[in-house]
Design a protein around this motif. Structure first.
Motif, PDB file in Angstrom:
ATOM      1  N   ARG A 179       4.314  77.976-123.245  1.00 29.37           N
ATOM      2  CA  ARG A 179       4.208  77.277-121.789  1.00 29.37           C
ATOM      3  C   ARG A 179       4.485  75.474-122.225  1.00 29.37           C
ATOM      4  NH1 ARG A 179      -0.587  78.945-117.881  1.00 29.37           N
ATOM      5  NH2 ARG A 179      -0.428  81.864-118.336  1.00 29.37           N
ATOM      6  N   ALA A 180       5.000  75.194-123.136  1.00 26.82           N
ATOM      7  CA  ALA A 180       5.014  74.219-123.362  1.00 26.82           C
ATOM      8  C   ALA A 180       6.481  73.861-121.981  1.00 26.82           C
ATOM      9  CB  ALA A 180       6.417  73.517-124.542  1.00 26.82           C
ATOM     10  N   ASP A 181       6.729  72.314-121.576  1.00 31.24           N
ATOM     11  CA  ASP A 181       7.538  71.951-121.081  1.00 31.24           C
ATOM     12  C   ASP A 181       8.607  71.320-122.258  1.00 31.24           C
ATOM     13  OD1 ASP A 181       7.401  69.245-122.173  1.00 31.24           O
ATOM     14  OD2 ASP A 181       5.882  68.493-120.993  1.00 31.24           O
ATOM     15  N   HIS A 221      16.727  85.241-126.397  1.00 29.22           N
ATOM     16  CA  HIS A 221      14.902  84.869-126.389  1.00 29.22           C
ATOM     17  C   HIS A 221      15.221  84.774-124.751  1.00 29.22           C
ATOM     18  CE1 HIS A 221      15.325  85.707-130.883  1.00 29.22           C
ATOM     19  NE2 HIS A 221      16.722  84.739-129.978  1.00 29.22           N
ATOM     20  N   THR A 222      13.821  85.098-124.662  1.00 28.18           N
ATOM     21  CA  THR A 222      12.842  84.641-123.367  1.00 28.18           C
ATOM     22  C   THR A 222      12.750  83.283-123.646  1.00 28.18           C
ATOM     23  OG1 THR A 222      11.024  84.997-124.134  1.00 28.18           O
ATOM     24  CG2 THR A 222      12.425  87.091-123.006  1.00 28.18           C
ATOM     25  N   PRO A 223      13.009  82.128-122.567  1.00 32.55           N
ATOM     26  CA  PRO A 223      12.017  81.213-122.931  1.00 32.55           C
ATOM     27  C   PRO A 223      11.202  80.867-123.238  1.00 32.55           C
ATOM     28  CG  PRO A 223      12.949  81.731-120.555  1.00 32.55           C
ATOM     29  CD  PRO A 223      13.110  82.587-121.298  1.00 32.55           C
ATOM     30  N   SER A 224       9.769  81.717-122.989  1.00 30.71           N
ATOM     31  CA  SER A 224       8.206  81.199-123.465  1.00 30.71           C
ATOM     32  C   SER A 224       8.656  81.421-124.880  1.00 30.71           C
ATOM     33  CB  SER A 224       7.908  82.365-122.729  1.00 30.71           C
ATOM     34  OG  SER A 224       7.621  83.639-122.903  1.00 30.71           O
ATOM     35  N   VAL A 232       9.702  70.717-125.531  1.00 31.58           N
ATOM     36  CA  VAL A 232      10.395  71.446-126.613  1.00 31.58           C
ATOM     37  C   VAL A 232      11.749  70.491-126.683  1.00 31.58           C
ATOM     38  CG1 VAL A 232      12.356  72.963-126.493  1.00 31.58           C
ATOM     39  CG2 VAL A 232      10.593  73.054-124.744  1.00 31.58           C
ATOM     40  N   ALA A 233      12.212  69.006-126.442  1.00 33.73           N
ATOM     41  CA  ALA A 233      13.167  68.421-126.578  1.00 33.73           C
ATOM     42  C   ALA A 233      12.156  67.740-128.182  1.00 33.73           C
ATOM     43  CB  ALA A 233      13.585  67.047-125.254  1.00 33.73           C
ATOM     44  N   THR A 234      11.229  66.707-127.792  1.00 35.63           N
ATOM     45  CA  THR A 234      10.682  66.336-129.167  1.00 35.63           C
ATOM     46  C   THR A 234      11.236  66.938-130.008  1.00 35.63           C
ATOM     47  OG1 THR A 234       9.794  65.369-127.402  1.00 35.63           O
ATOM     48  CG2 THR A 234       8.932  64.945-129.566  1.00 35.63           C
ATOM     49  N   MET A 235       9.853  68.097-130.005  1.00 28.27           N
ATOM     50  CA  MET A 235       9.934  68.727-131.569  1.00 28.27           C
ATOM     51  C   MET A 235      11.790  69.982-131.877  1.00 28.27           C
ATOM     52  SD  MET A 235       6.870  69.223-132.464  1.00 28.27           S
ATOM     53  CE  MET A 235       7.456  70.828-133.799  1.00 28.27           C
ATOM     54  N   ASP A 245      17.896  71.973-125.084  1.00 26.35           N
ATOM     55  CA  ASP A 245      17.961  73.873-125.250  1.00 26.35           C
ATOM     56  C   ASP A 245      18.984  74.914-126.334  1.00 26.35           C
ATOM     57  OD1 ASP A 245      15.583  73.261-123.736  1.00 26.35           O
ATOM     58  OD2 ASP A 245      16.891  73.843-121.271  1.00 26.35           O
ATOM     59  N   ALA A 246      19.761  74.449-126.133  1.00 25.81           N
ATOM     60  CA  ALA A 246      20.561  74.899-127.255  1.00 25.81           C
ATOM     61  C   ALA A 246      20.185  75.357-128.474  1.00 25.81           C
ATOM     62  CB  ALA A 246      21.994  75.139-126.539  1.00 25.81           C
TER      63      ALA A 246
END
Length: 176
Positions: free
Chosen positions: A117-119, A103-106, A123-126, A144-145
């Motif tokens: 485009r989230a930072d 899966h791509t980062p985006s 991502v960590a909050t969600m 991220d994992a």
């Protein structure tokens, strides 16, 4: 379904396990980081990543592995280490016959936050909200994992159906 998410890296390889299915509550099985010493030779560091991956696979027994697709960065040395760690994760999963998805980062950001485009903080909050955690996993590689595993749980089934449909079309084209 249990998915092992891997945010590949040679110094810090984020790794997380998420249980669930699309449309249902998700739960975190485990989260961590496989670390290697920066001063060690690359080959030795890859062996350490491989040992860590094997330990996680033995302990958590995932049904699938989701790995972040390596994308070109300006620092060739960094992208090489990331690609090598990614290959180790894919090899460990393939040895066990586990399906591997990239899966791509985006793509991951869009699945988790609604924006490609989230930072990292968003991502960590969600991830924290979706898994009902008390605090965001640290370091960011670990969060991220988990995001990769969640993305795969949500998007994997539809991607598999799409790939099967494309393969069926190709097969039809060759049997005519």
């Amino acid at each position: 379904m249990r998915v092992l998410g891997v945010d590949p890296g040679l110094t810090r390889c984020g790794i997380g396990v998420v249980d669930g299915v699309a449309g249902r509550r998700l739960s975190m099985g485990a989260v961590g980081v496989i670390r290697t010493p920066a001063e060690a030779e690359t080959a030795e560091r890859l062996v350490l990543v491989e040992r860590g991956m094997e330990e996680w696979l033995d302990t958590h027994r995932p049904e699938a592995v989701a790995v972040e697709r390596v994308f070109s960065q300006h620092n060739v040395r960094t992208v090489m280490g990331t690609a090598q760690a990614s290959a180790v994760a894919m090899l460990c999963a393939a040895r066990r016959g586990l399906p591997v998805a990239l899966h791509t980062p985006s793509e991951v950001k869009a699945a988790i936050t609604g924006s490609g485009r989230a930072d990292k903080a968003q991502v960590a909050t969600m991830v924290t909200r979706l898994l009902r955690l008390d605090a965001p996993p640290k370091p960011a590689d670990a969060a991220d994992a988990l995001a990769l595993a969640i993305c795969h749980l949500w998007r994997g089934p539809s991607q598999n159906r799409l790939q099967q449909a494309v393969a069926a079309q190709r097969l039809k084209g060759t049997t005519r």
